[in-house]
Design a protein around this motif. Structure first.
Motif, PDB file in Angstrom:
ATOM      1  N   THR A   8       3.890  13.456  -0.870  1.00 56.75           N
ATOM      2  CA  THR A   8       2.977  12.317  -0.960  1.00 56.75           C
ATOM      3  C   THR A   8       2.427  11.875   0.378  1.00 56.75           C
ATOM      4  O   THR A   8       1.477  11.099   0.436  1.00 56.75           O
ATOM      5  CB  THR A   8       3.693  11.123  -1.612  1.00 56.75           C
ATOM      6  N   GLN A  61      -3.994   5.177 -10.281  1.00 49.97           N
ATOM      7  CA  GLN A  61      -3.714   3.970 -11.061  1.00 49.97           C
ATOM      8  C   GLN A  61      -4.060   4.243 -12.523  1.00 49.97           C
ATOM      9  O   GLN A  61      -5.096   4.826 -12.832  1.00 49.97           O
ATOM     10  CB  GLN A  61      -4.558   2.807 -10.515  1.00 49.97           C
ATOM     11  N   SER A 103       9.771   4.265  -4.300  1.00 49.97           N
ATOM     12  CA  SER A 103       9.001   3.656  -5.388  1.00 49.97           C
ATOM     13  C   SER A 103       9.687   2.398  -5.897  1.00 49.97           C
ATOM     14  O   SER A 103       9.022   1.418  -6.267  1.00 49.97           O
ATOM     15  CB  SER A 103       8.837   4.661  -6.532  1.00 49.97           C
ATOM     16  N   GLU A 111       0.822  -1.220   0.000  1.00 48.27           N
ATOM     17  CA  GLU A 111       0.000   0.000   0.000  1.00 48.27           C
ATOM     18  C   GLU A 111       0.849   1.261   0.000  1.00 48.27           C
ATOM     19  O   GLU A 111       0.324   2.354   0.143  1.00 48.27           O
ATOM     20  CB  GLU A 111      -0.920   0.008   1.220  1.00 48.27           C
ATOM     21  N   HIS A 112       2.145   1.087  -0.182  1.00 47.52           N
ATOM     22  CA  HIS A 112       3.122   2.178  -0.113  1.00 47.52           C
ATOM     23  C   HIS A 112       3.195   2.707   1.312  1.00 47.52           C
ATOM     24  O   HIS A 112       2.658   3.763   1.649  1.00 47.52           O
ATOM     25  CB  HIS A 112       2.796   3.294  -1.098  1.00 47.52           C
ATOM     26  N   ARG A 116      -4.028  11.082   2.018  1.00 47.09           N
ATOM     27  CA  ARG A 116      -3.158  10.401   1.046  1.00 47.09           C
ATOM     28  C   ARG A 116      -3.953  10.158  -0.214  1.00 47.09           C
ATOM     29  O   ARG A 116      -5.182  10.239  -0.219  1.00 47.09           O
ATOM     30  CB  ARG A 116      -2.574   9.103   1.603  1.00 47.09           C
ATOM     31  N   LYS A 130      -3.685   7.942  -4.297  1.00 48.06           N
ATOM     32  CA  LYS A 130      -2.970   7.101  -5.260  1.00 48.06           C
ATOM     33  C   LYS A 130      -3.695   7.172  -6.597  1.00 48.06           C
ATOM     34  O   LYS A 130      -4.918   7.278  -6.646  1.00 48.06           O
ATOM     35  CB  LYS A 130      -2.891   5.654  -4.770  1.00 48.06           C
ATOM     36  N   CYS A 145       1.239  -2.215  -8.506  1.00 50.09           N
ATOM     37  CA  CYS A 145       0.566  -1.467  -7.434  1.00 50.09           C
ATOM     38  C   CYS A 145       0.708   0.037  -7.658  1.00 50.09           C
ATOM     39  O   CYS A 145       1.801   0.523  -7.977  1.00 50.09           O
ATOM     40  CB  CYS A 145       1.159  -1.824  -6.072  1.00 50.09           C
ATOM     41  N   PRO A 146      -0.374   0.799  -7.486  1.00 53.65           N
ATOM     42  CA  PRO A 146      -0.263   2.256  -7.630  1.00 53.65           C
ATOM     43  C   PRO A 146       0.556   2.848  -6.494  1.00 53.65           C
ATOM     44  O   PRO A 146       0.523   2.358  -5.359  1.00 53.65           O
ATOM     45  CB  PRO A 146      -1.724   2.720  -7.578  1.00 53.65           C
ATOM     46  N   LEU A 147       1.286   3.901  -6.797  1.00 53.93           N
ATOM     47  CA  LEU A 147       2.130   4.559  -5.815  1.00 53.93           C
ATOM     48  C   LEU A 147       1.425   5.785  -5.250  1.00 53.93           C
ATOM     49  O   LEU A 147       0.448   6.279  -5.812  1.00 53.93           O
ATOM     50  CB  LEU A 147       3.452   4.972  -6.455  1.00 53.93           C
ATOM     51  N   LEU A 148       1.932   6.270  -4.131  1.00 51.48           N
ATOM     52  CA  LEU A 148       1.382   7.493  -3.565  1.00 51.48           C
ATOM     53  C   LEU A 148       1.553   8.650  -4.542  1.00 51.48           C
ATOM     54  O   LEU A 148       2.620   8.821  -5.145  1.00 51.48           O
ATOM     55  CB  LEU A 148       2.081   7.833  -2.245  1.00 51.48           C
ATOM     56  N   ALA A 149       0.497   9.441  -4.664  1.00 53.28           N
ATOM     57  CA  ALA A 149       0.536  10.612  -5.534  1.00 53.28           C
ATOM     58  C   ALA A 149       0.732  11.871  -4.693  1.00 53.28           C
ATOM     59  O   ALA A 149       0.449  11.889  -3.483  1.00 53.28           O
ATOM     60  CB  ALA A 149      -0.772  10.726  -6.326  1.00 53.28           C
TER      61      ALA A 149
END
Length: 344
Positions: free
Chosen positions: A277, A188, A136, A104-105, A184, A186, A146-150
């Motif tokens: 992020t 995708q 990352s 989940e980062h 937070r 994310k 998996c999507p990363l924190l934006a």
């Protein structure tokens, strides 16, 4: 002559000197006393954090005890923490908060804490913390998709939060909610374009219907009536379009306040969160009960602990060269302690 013999015998008698008491063995990072001190420290850190999420103990990196007198010790702790899914405004006890998984980062917190233990009672004198999201590259190794924190001020993130809050306020019959901060987000891109956000909200003195007439007049409820909450929103942008919003209000919690509400409700960002992020656990706090001298020397006092640790490692390496019986298992080092969740 008899007197001379008696004197010679007296001189030959063994002289018994008082043997000083041996100093107590140093605490290990996984000893119950160390874990009790860490629990007090983590509760203090979460109680004095004003943004983002609660943190849970992942590992005790180091502990040092400096006796001050009978039943009076100063304790220095170095702690590794991990972000949980519970916002700092949530009434959920830390024990019931889930730590975010590595995929989940995850966000890690590093803290130095100075405590005092008097007659068995622990209190925090000072603390210093900062936090950072895992790299990352590390996430990609474990979960390539998996999507990363934006960034919290990303245009798509702000658009999703604004749309979600407007959607919720247009449908509720309760108080109009105002954005406090984005927690937070994310984004995708494959196989679909999806934006996921989490954000804190506060109830205002307007109903949602009254806000339609004059939203500018809607202010957060006063401290003695405050009602904070938390929302999650998922906006699907492609291949189809959809918006899902879920908000929960916690009810009034006496003594719980939100520091520095976002002035611009379209952004809801603390100045320290713009372009980043995750909310930094940027806590530097001195307990007003502690004396100025004892607080200011906190981190200077912790510095000598590092060379001592290195020397201990070198000594241990020398001991390892001593022949051991077959099957001998050396005891684990006293610090750092065990990892409760995962290492970052």
């Amino acid at each position: 002559m008899k007197a001379l013999v008696a004197l010679i015998l007296l001189v030959q008698l063994p002289i018994h000197k008082a043997v000083p008491a041996a100093p107590p063995a140093p605490l290990g990072c996984d000893d119950p006393e160390s874990e009790a001190a860490a629990e007090v420290a983590v509760n203090y850190i979460n109680g004095h954090s004003h943004h983002g999420y609660k943190f849970a103990l992942n590992r005790i990196e180091d502990i040092r005890v400096v006796p001050q007198g009978p039943n009076n010790d100063i304790i220095f702790l170095e702690l590794d923490l991990l972000e949980t899914t519970c916002p700092v405004l949530s009434p959920t006890p830390l024990a019931n908060c889930s730590v975010r998984s590595f995929a989940e980062h995850a966000v890690e917190g590093d803290c130095d804490v100075k405590l005092q233990k008097v007659d068995g009672v622990l209190s925090v004198l000072a603390s210093k913390c900062h936090s950072h999201a895992d790299s990352s590259e590390d996430i990609r190794k474990v979960c390539p998709d998996c999507p990363l924190l934006a960034r919290m001020n990303d245009t798509e993130v702000l658009e999703t939060v604004s749309a979600a809050l407007n959607d919720y306020n247009s449908k509720t019959t309760d108080s109009y909610l105002r954005l406090l901060e984005i927690g937070r987000a994310k984004i995708q891109y494959h196989p679909g374009h999806v934006v996921v956000t989490e954000f804190a909200v506060g109830a205002t003195n307007c109903s949602a219907q009254e806000a339609k007439a004059n939203v500018g007049a809607c202010q957060l409820l006063p401290e003695d009536q405050s009602n904070f909450g938390f929302c999650t929103a998922v906006m699907v942008k492609a291949p189809s379009q959809d918006l899902q919003v879920d908000c929960q209000l916690y009810g009034h919690q006496p003594g719980v306040t939100y520091a520095h509400p976002g002035q611009d409700t379209s952004a809801g960002l603390a100045p320290s969160a713009v372009g980043v992020t995750n909310h930094n656990l940027g806590l530097f706090h001195n307990n007003p009960v502690a004396s100025e001298s004892s607080s200011s020397e906190m981190f200077r006092s912790m510095l000598p602990a590092k060379p001592v640790a290195k020397r201990a490692v070198a000594e241990a390496a020398q001991h390892d060269k001593i022949p051991r019986p077959v099957g001998f298992v050396p005891p684990p080092p006293p610090c750092p302690g065990r990892i409760r969740y995962f290492d970052i």
